[in-house]
Design a protein around this motif. Structure first.
Motif, short mmCIF file in Angstrom:
data_model
loop_
_atom_site.label_atom_id
_atom_site.label_comp_id
_atom_site.label_asym_id
_atom_site.label_seq_id
_atom_site.Cartn_x
_atom_site.Cartn_y
_atom_site.Cartn_z
N UNK A 179 -7.22 -1.54 6.01
CA UNK A 179 -6.22 -1.35 7.06
C UNK A 179 -4.88 -1.06 6.39
N UNK A 180 -4.41 0.19 6.53
CA UNK A 180 -3.19 0.62 5.84
C UNK A 180 -1.93 0.41 6.65
N UNK A 181 -2.06 -0.20 7.83
CA UNK A 181 -0.89 -0.44 8.69
C UNK A 181 -1.02 -1.83 9.30
N UNK A 182 -0.63 -2.82 8.50
CA UNK A 182 -0.62 -4.22 8.93
C UNK A 182 0.70 -4.84 8.48
N UNK A 200 -9.59 -5.14 3.35
CA UNK A 200 -8.37 -4.96 2.58
C UNK A 200 -7.24 -4.63 3.54
N UNK A 201 -6.05 -5.14 3.25
CA UNK A 201 -4.88 -4.84 4.07
C UNK A 201 -3.73 -4.36 3.19
N UNK A 202 -3.03 -3.34 3.69
CA UNK A 202 -1.77 -2.90 3.10
C UNK A 202 -0.68 -3.53 3.96
N UNK A 210 -2.48 -5.46 -0.70
CA UNK A 210 -1.46 -4.74 -1.45
C UNK A 210 -0.21 -4.72 -0.58
N UNK A 211 0.96 -4.75 -1.21
CA UNK A 211 2.19 -4.90 -0.45
C UNK A 211 3.13 -3.71 -0.57
N UNK A 212 3.85 -3.46 0.51
CA UNK A 212 4.94 -2.50 0.53
C UNK A 212 6.23 -3.26 0.80
N UNK A 213 7.27 -2.95 0.04
CA UNK A 213 8.54 -3.63 0.20
C UNK A 213 9.46 -2.90 1.17
#
Length: 335
Positions: free
Chosen positions: A4-7, A66-68, A108-111
């Motif tokens: 999931x690339x939008x969480x 998996x989550x982004x 995985x994280x986005x800042x």
């Protein structure tokens, strides 16, 4: 596998000595949820926003491997003083990195960065990378200014140089042409389309050919907008070869559709017919799974509509997980 690339996430708390303009997270009596208070915003955030163990339980229940994780969009407050915006971004980024470190095989994280000052935001990208985050989330406009404006080009160029991904989340602009009640519906479609179009028309897509950028909700109406741009570029329908006279009016660089096929788009479009159109126009290699979890409930099970689209097995695997890791610039975790 499903990625999931939008969480989204929210920090559980903020420093006691934080500036008054910072968010607050207050306990909710008798519950594990917490109340986010941020300016006029009041939002009850259940524990999956900030508790890694709870997230993993809910991922397992819905078939997500998996989550982004990116900050809840209301945290992207570009109206804050720059110093406060930077302090808030660093706090959120630290929390994101810490949560993702609990299980790198699942997260995985986005800042985030204070894009109201492009120079400060650009300088902060190195710290984002050094924290182990895979990129940044930004809003679709910065106080009403298109992200394709030339003032933001150095930011995107630095993200490209550092190998960081950029997730563009649709956010309301300063326009009042639609009522406030449509902020989560029609405005999302308009803002996504404007953001994607601005990266092409403003020259960012041309000048940053290796930039990995994705758009929430398939960039809204962009998928229906870009064929019209293609026609005015080529003079032909159905992506047929450009007419000779039209070719003289532009260089031999990529067409609007070729630029559009460099971007990624999350497939949270709520209708299998829309999914099929996006695959046909942009390619199965451009779509990502998206859910807005936990702000919105996931499909049950996750990816149900994508599996209804009748995609070949290899294309479905790309959409369900392969494209997410290509967008992040990383190898899939070994199970």
């Amino acid at each position: 596998m499903l990625a999931d690339a939008h969480a989204h996430l929210l920090p559980r708390d903020y420093p006691a000595d934080a500036p008054a303009c910072f968010p607050r997270m207050e306990p909710v009596d008798g519950e594990t949820a917490r109340m986010l208070l941020f300016g006029s915003l009041k939002f009850k955030a259940r524990d999956a926003f900030f508790d890694a163990e709870r997230r993993i339980d809910e991922m397992a229940a819905s078939g997500v491997d998996f989550e982004v994780l990116s900050p809840m969009p209301p945290l992207l407050r570009y109206d804050l003083p720059v110093a406060d915006g930077l302090a808030l971004a660093r706090h959120v980024n630290e929390f994101t990195a810490t949560l993702c470190a609990t299980d790198p095989s699942r997260f995985a994280g986005l800042g985030m960065v204070p894009l109201q000052d492009p120079d400060v935001a650009t300088a902060e990208l190195t710290a984002v990378r050094d924290a182990g985050l895979r990129g940044v989330e930004i809003a679709s406009n910065v106080l009403g200014v298109s992200i394709g404006d030339e003032r933001f080009l150095p930011f995107f160029a630095e993200a490209e140089r550092l190998g960081l991904s950029v997730f563009v989340h649709a956010m309301p602009s300063l326009s009042d042409r639609l009522p406030a009640s449509t902020m989560g519906t029609y405005v999302v479609g308009l803002e996504g389309a404007l953001a994607a179009a601005s990266l092409i028309t403003g020259g960012t897509a041309a000048k940053c050919p290796d930039l990995r950028v994705s758009f929430s909700h398939a960039a809204g109406g962009f998928g229906l907008m870009v064929p019209r741009a293609q026609y005015f570029w080529s003079g032909t329908w159905n992506e047929e070869p450009p007419v000779p006279e039209r070719a003289l009016q532009h260089d031999d660089g990529p067409s609007p559709l070729e630029y559009a096929r460099r971007f990624y788009y999350d497939s949270m479009v709520f209708d299998v017919r829309a999914v099929r159109y996006l695959v046909d126009l942009l390619g199965a290699d451009r779509l990502l799974v998206g859910s807005d979890f936990p702000a919105m409930p996931r499909e049950d099970p996750a990816g149900r509509t994508l599996r209804m689209a009748g995609l070949p097995e290899d294309a479905l695997a790309d959409v369900l997980w392969g494209n997410a890791f290509r967008f992040l610039g990383m190898e899939p975790p070994v199970s």
